[in-house]
Write a protein that holds these residues in place. Structure first.
Motif, PDB file in Angstrom:
ATOM      1  N   ILE A 141     -12.456   9.466  -3.396  1.00  0.00           N
ATOM      2  CA  ILE A 141     -12.395   8.563  -2.248  1.00  0.00           C
ATOM      3  C   ILE A 141     -11.599   9.260  -1.144  1.00  0.00           C
ATOM      4  O   ILE A 141     -10.570   9.862  -1.393  1.00  0.00           O
ATOM      5  CB  ILE A 141     -11.737   7.229  -2.651  1.00  0.00           C
ATOM      6  CG1 ILE A 141     -12.509   6.606  -3.815  1.00  0.00           C
ATOM      7  CG2 ILE A 141     -11.673   6.284  -1.476  1.00  0.00           C
ATOM      8  CD1 ILE A 141     -11.869   5.377  -4.391  1.00  0.00           C
ATOM      9  N   GLY A 142     -12.093   9.153   0.078  1.00  0.00           N
ATOM     10  CA  GLY A 142     -11.463   9.873   1.178  1.00  0.00           C
ATOM     11  C   GLY A 142     -10.094   9.332   1.563  1.00  0.00           C
ATOM     12  O   GLY A 142      -9.773   8.179   1.295  1.00  0.00           O
TER      13      GLY A 142
ATOM     14  N   ILE B 253      -8.695   8.476   4.409  1.00  0.00           N
ATOM     15  CA  ILE B 253      -8.630   7.329   5.313  1.00  0.00           C
ATOM     16  C   ILE B 253      -8.843   6.034   4.526  1.00  0.00           C
ATOM     17  O   ILE B 253      -8.075   5.072   4.658  1.00  0.00           O
ATOM     18  CB  ILE B 253      -9.712   7.461   6.418  1.00  0.00           C
ATOM     19  CG1 ILE B 253      -9.418   8.667   7.311  1.00  0.00           C
ATOM     20  CG2 ILE B 253      -9.839   6.185   7.223  1.00  0.00           C
ATOM     21  CD1 ILE B 253      -8.306   8.459   8.287  1.00  0.00           C
ATOM     22  N   VAL B 254      -9.858   6.028   3.658  1.00  0.00           N
ATOM     23  CA  VAL B 254     -10.154   4.842   2.849  1.00  0.00           C
ATOM     24  C   VAL B 254      -8.976   4.533   1.922  1.00  0.00           C
ATOM     25  O   VAL B 254      -8.521   3.387   1.829  1.00  0.00           O
ATOM     26  CB  VAL B 254     -11.451   5.049   2.039  1.00  0.00           C
ATOM     27  CG1 VAL B 254     -11.731   3.851   1.154  1.00  0.00           C
ATOM     28  CG2 VAL B 254     -12.633   5.284   2.976  1.00  0.00           C
TER      29      VAL B 254
ATOM     30  N   GLY C 153       0.856  -6.686   0.825  1.00  0.00           N
ATOM     31  CA  GLY C 153       0.783  -7.911   0.032  1.00  0.00           C
ATOM     32  C   GLY C 153       2.006  -8.100  -0.835  1.00  0.00           C
ATOM     33  O   GLY C 153       2.501  -9.214  -1.002  1.00  0.00           O
TER      34      GLY C 153
ATOM     35  N   TYR D 173      -6.082   2.792   3.720  1.00  0.00           N
ATOM     36  CA  TYR D 173      -6.245   1.365   4.014  1.00  0.00           C
ATOM     37  C   TYR D 173      -6.250   0.509   2.753  1.00  0.00           C
ATOM     38  O   TYR D 173      -5.812  -0.645   2.779  1.00  0.00           O
ATOM     39  CB  TYR D 173      -7.501   1.134   4.857  1.00  0.00           C
ATOM     40  CG  TYR D 173      -7.303   1.628   6.270  1.00  0.00           C
ATOM     41  CD1 TYR D 173      -6.243   1.137   7.028  1.00  0.00           C
ATOM     42  CD2 TYR D 173      -8.111   2.609   6.820  1.00  0.00           C
ATOM     43  CE1 TYR D 173      -6.014   1.598   8.307  1.00  0.00           C
ATOM     44  CE2 TYR D 173      -7.886   3.078   8.107  1.00  0.00           C
ATOM     45  CZ  TYR D 173      -6.842   2.563   8.844  1.00  0.00           C
ATOM     46  OH  TYR D 173      -6.599   3.024  10.104  1.00  0.00           O
ATOM     47  N   ILE D 174      -6.744   1.059   1.648  1.00  0.00           N
ATOM     48  CA  ILE D 174      -6.682   0.318   0.394  1.00  0.00           C
ATOM     49  C   ILE D 174      -5.227  -0.006   0.055  1.00  0.00           C
ATOM     50  O   ILE D 174      -4.844  -1.149  -0.193  1.00  0.00           O
ATOM     51  CB  ILE D 174      -7.308   1.136  -0.764  1.00  0.00           C
ATOM     52  CG1 ILE D 174      -8.819   1.267  -0.571  1.00  0.00           C
ATOM     53  CG2 ILE D 174      -6.989   0.494  -2.109  1.00  0.00           C
ATOM     54  CD1 ILE D 174      -9.500   2.111  -1.622  1.00  0.00           C
ATOM     55  N   TRP D 175      -4.396   1.030   0.089  1.00  0.00           N
ATOM     56  CA  TRP D 175      -3.005   0.840  -0.323  1.00  0.00           C
ATOM     57  C   TRP D 175      -2.184   0.077   0.699  1.00  0.00           C
ATOM     58  O   TRP D 175      -1.211  -0.582   0.369  1.00  0.00           O
ATOM     59  CB  TRP D 175      -2.363   2.189  -0.658  1.00  0.00           C
ATOM     60  CG  TRP D 175      -2.793   2.647  -1.998  1.00  0.00           C
ATOM     61  CD1 TRP D 175      -3.806   3.513  -2.285  1.00  0.00           C
ATOM     62  CD2 TRP D 175      -2.260   2.233  -3.263  1.00  0.00           C
ATOM     63  NE1 TRP D 175      -3.933   3.663  -3.638  1.00  0.00           N
ATOM     64  CE2 TRP D 175      -2.992   2.891  -4.264  1.00  0.00           C
ATOM     65  CE3 TRP D 175      -1.230   1.368  -3.648  1.00  0.00           C
ATOM     66  CZ2 TRP D 175      -2.730   2.714  -5.628  1.00  0.00           C
ATOM     67  CZ3 TRP D 175      -0.968   1.196  -5.005  1.00  0.00           C
ATOM     68  CH2 TRP D 175      -1.713   1.864  -5.971  1.00  0.00           C
ATOM     69  N   GLN D 176      -2.592   0.153   1.967  1.00  0.00           N
ATOM     70  CA  GLN D 176      -1.894  -0.612   2.989  1.00  0.00           C
ATOM     71  C   GLN D 176      -1.943  -2.108   2.661  1.00  0.00           C
ATOM     72  O   GLN D 176      -0.931  -2.797   2.709  1.00  0.00           O
ATOM     73  CB  GLN D 176      -2.555  -0.351   4.341  1.00  0.00           C
ATOM     74  CG  GLN D 176      -1.747  -0.832   5.517  1.00  0.00           C
ATOM     75  CD  GLN D 176      -2.524  -0.660   6.803  1.00  0.00           C
ATOM     76  OE1 GLN D 176      -3.650  -1.111   6.912  1.00  0.00           O
ATOM     77  NE2 GLN D 176      -1.915   0.009   7.765  1.00  0.00           N
ATOM     78  N   LEU D 177      -3.143  -2.573   2.270  1.00  0.00           N
ATOM     79  CA  LEU D 177      -3.284  -3.996   1.935  1.00  0.00           C
ATOM     80  C   LEU D 177      -2.397  -4.348   0.744  1.00  0.00           C
ATOM     81  O   LEU D 177      -1.714  -5.374   0.741  1.00  0.00           O
ATOM     82  CB  LEU D 177      -4.745  -4.326   1.596  1.00  0.00           C
ATOM     83  CG  LEU D 177      -4.958  -5.791   1.232  1.00  0.00           C
ATOM     84  CD1 LEU D 177      -5.146  -6.624   2.483  1.00  0.00           C
ATOM     85  CD2 LEU D 177      -6.128  -5.977   0.277  1.00  0.00           C
ATOM     86  N   ILE D 178      -2.406  -3.470  -0.258  1.00  0.00           N
ATOM     87  CA  ILE D 178      -1.662  -3.778  -1.480  1.00  0.00           C
ATOM     88  C   ILE D 178      -0.149  -3.779  -1.237  1.00  0.00           C
ATOM     89  O   ILE D 178       0.550  -4.720  -1.606  1.00  0.00           O
ATOM     90  CB  ILE D 178      -2.065  -2.792  -2.581  1.00  0.00           C
ATOM     91  CG1 ILE D 178      -3.527  -3.076  -2.913  1.00  0.00           C
ATOM     92  CG2 ILE D 178      -1.171  -2.936  -3.806  1.00  0.00           C
ATOM     93  CD1 ILE D 178      -4.123  -2.228  -3.928  1.00  0.00           C
TER      94      ILE D 178
END
Lengths: 285, 278
Positions: A116-117, A119-120, A131, A123-128
């Motif tokens: 997984i790139g 950038i992706v 949260g 953003y995945i970990w930013q949400l986590i």
């Protein structure tokens, strides 16, 4: 005179090497040479460059700029993540070379984040992280330490699987006879690990250290997506700091280029030093 | 067969299953949130969608539209496929020549290629994008050529390591049979290089597909690849549509997972082989 004869292949240089070499010169070599020169110049568009000597380098190391801060941030990050990624990857590799059911499934799962790139991933970990931190009234960007540990966790998640695959290949190359012999000689598990297994996977250790060191130093996409340097550029690693110096501070292009030269020398010296040291270790055994 | 110990049979699989769950967890969270209304995502990211927060495929429709995802997917695929093809063929040819014709100049070139692997992209970022502009390489065809330049370092290095193990006698026999160098290379040498070609193709595909900064700087305003489109969705200072973001993240992950499941054996082998040569 026979072996002085010119290799008949020689005149085919333009056919075989030509395309790659032209692309390499345009994409890398000319920009590299220009970059070295421009680090001693003031410019906005390259063609308007004026030679200013060491002025850019002096600016880089003066306290008015964030370079030293991001250098320190990057060095801490590299040390912690190189150690943690390699230890976890090696332990997983040890486990997954045992006779465990479903080990291919586990290898598959652990490797996936690597594809997984950046950038992706960011953003995945930013949400986590947001949260989790929300429960304590913080966000990821309220303190640079959150960004720091966030990046450490992210890079572990991303690189462990890749390094694990390399360590597994190394472990599988150890001849069974050596392990059997150690067992017969009564070597315990700890001794087998340190005296047999680790010396025999030194080539894998060399390459894993090289890959984790260079990739952690050069980390950019994940940093940009996760915190973009916030708060106040305190969580910007070197690559992001250089990018911002170029593109968000008009008139600072020369300083950005000087930073890039220092960055290249730093990565180059550390990578070569590491290769030299671990290769020497390989030969000792 | 010795009997498996309890540790191997139960404790380790349990531990590994837990770790695997931890590894998948972030993606599951994103998948879950991609079906929630945008306001419930930021406030309760770890709560599964319920009747009040379920948004159906609305986020996917918005995400596809906001990022022009299909166009981004096409450009990512186009650039990756053709760059990888060009890199594999051209750097194999270059590596074979540089290994077979040993002069001071070819050795120097080889060292230059290897040297370029260590240098961070930021060193050439600014001057390279200016050069690309000047030479008219700031389009999807031009960027393929730039990727050949950047990818050649690692690829020439990997191919050279393997060319050394190809027996010279085969090539000599082909020459005696009347093969010209190009025929010798493509009919005799290249088929032998196939395992390395797979490795080179996979490592470059993983890099180019996910690359952000090079396409952003060179063609970002006109042709967006997937990473560039995602970063644009995030935008500058305005608020982000979290729902669309979650959907696009999932859409970006799907092709990668499909690629991985299709070529898993080659990918794992490629990664391991690429490392051994290093």
């Amino acid at each position: 005179m026979e072996n002085r004869k010119v290799n008949p292949l020689k005149k085919y240089f333009p056919v075989f090497v030509g395309p790659t070499l032209i692309a390499f010169i345009i994409a890398f070599f000319i920009p590299f040479i220009m970059g070295v020169y421009l680090s001693f110049a003031q410019f906005k568009t390259v063609s308007d460059a004026v030679f200013v000597g060491l002025k850019n380098y002096i600016t880089v190391f003066s306290n008015s700029d964030g370079f030293l801060n991001s250098l320190w941030f990057t060095v801490k990050f590299v040390v912690i993540s190189v150690i943690s990624v390699n230890i976890f990857a090696f332990l997983l590799a040890l486990l997954l070379t045992q006779d465990i059911c479903g080990r291919n499934f586990f290898r598959t799962v652990f490797f996936i984040p690597n594809l997984i790139g950046g950038i992706v991933l960011g953003y995945i970990w930013q949400l986590i992280f947001n949260g989790i931190l929300m429960n304590y009234g913080y966000t990821l960007t309220s303190n640079e330490n959150f960004g720091f540990w966030g990046l450490v966790i992210l890079i572990n998640w991303q690189m462990i699987g890749y390094m694990m695959v390399i360590y597994i290949a190394g472990l599988q190359n150890i001849p069974n006879s050596i392990l059997e012999a150690a067992k017969v000689d009564g070597a315990g598990k700890t001794r087998t690990l340190f005296n047999i297994i680790i010396p025999n996977v030194m080539p894998s250790i060399t390459i894993c250290l090289f890959l984790t060191i260079t990739n952690s130093f050069k980390l950019f996409d994940q940093n940009l997506a996760l915190t973009a340097g916030a708060p106040a550029n305190k969580s910007a690693m070197l690559a992001l700091d250089i990018y911002k110096t170029f593109y968000s501070k008009s008139g600072w292009e020369g300083v950005g280029q000087a930073k890039a030269v220092i960055f290249s020398v730093l990565v180059g010296v550390i990578a070569l030093l590491q290769l030299y040291l671990t290769r020497r270790k390989e030969q000792e055994y | 067969m010795p009997k498996k110990s309890i540790t191997i049979k139960f404790i380790l699989p349990a531990l590994l299953s837990f770790l695997a769950a931890v590894f998948i967890f972030p993606v599951i969270i994103i998948l879950m949130n991609s079906f929630k209304t945008k306001f419930s995502i930021a406030n309760t990211p770890f709560v599964p969608p319920n009747s009040a927060t379920f948004a159906g495929v609305e986020n996917y429709i918005n995400g596809l539209a906001d990022t022009n995802f299909l166009s981004a997917f096409f450009w990512s695929l186009f650039i990756t496929v053709f760059s990888v093809l060009l890199i594999v063929i051209c750097s194999a040819m270059a590596a074979w020549f540089l290994t077979r014709v040993k002069t001071k100049f070819t050795s120097f070139l080889y060292i230059l290629f290897v040297f370029s692997m260590i240098i961070p992209f930021q060193m050439v970022m600014f001057t390279m994008s200016k050069t690309a502009n000047t030479l008219g390489l700031d389009n999807p065809i031009g960027i393929i050529f730039l990727y050949l330049g950047f990818g050649s370092g690692l690829s020439v290095f990997l191919f050279s390591g393997f060319v050394k193990s190809v027996p010279l006698s085969l090539e000599e026999a082909a020459t005696i049979d009347g093969c010209r160098p190009l025929q010798t290379f493509f009919l005799v040498v290249f088929p032998l290089l196939k395992p390395t070609a797979v490795t080179v193709a996979i490592l470059n595909a993983m890099w180019i597909w996910n690359d952000y900064l090079l396409p952003y700087l060179v063609i970002g305003s006109d042709y967006k690849t997937i990473p560039v489109a995602i970063q644009y969705l995030k935008g500058g200072y305005g608020s982000v549509d979290m729902g669309a973001m979650m959907a696009v993240l999932i859409l970006a992950i799907i092709p990668v997972v499909v690629f991985y499941l299709l070529g898993q054996k080659h990918i794992i082998k490629g990664v391991a082989a690429g490392a051994v040569k290093g």
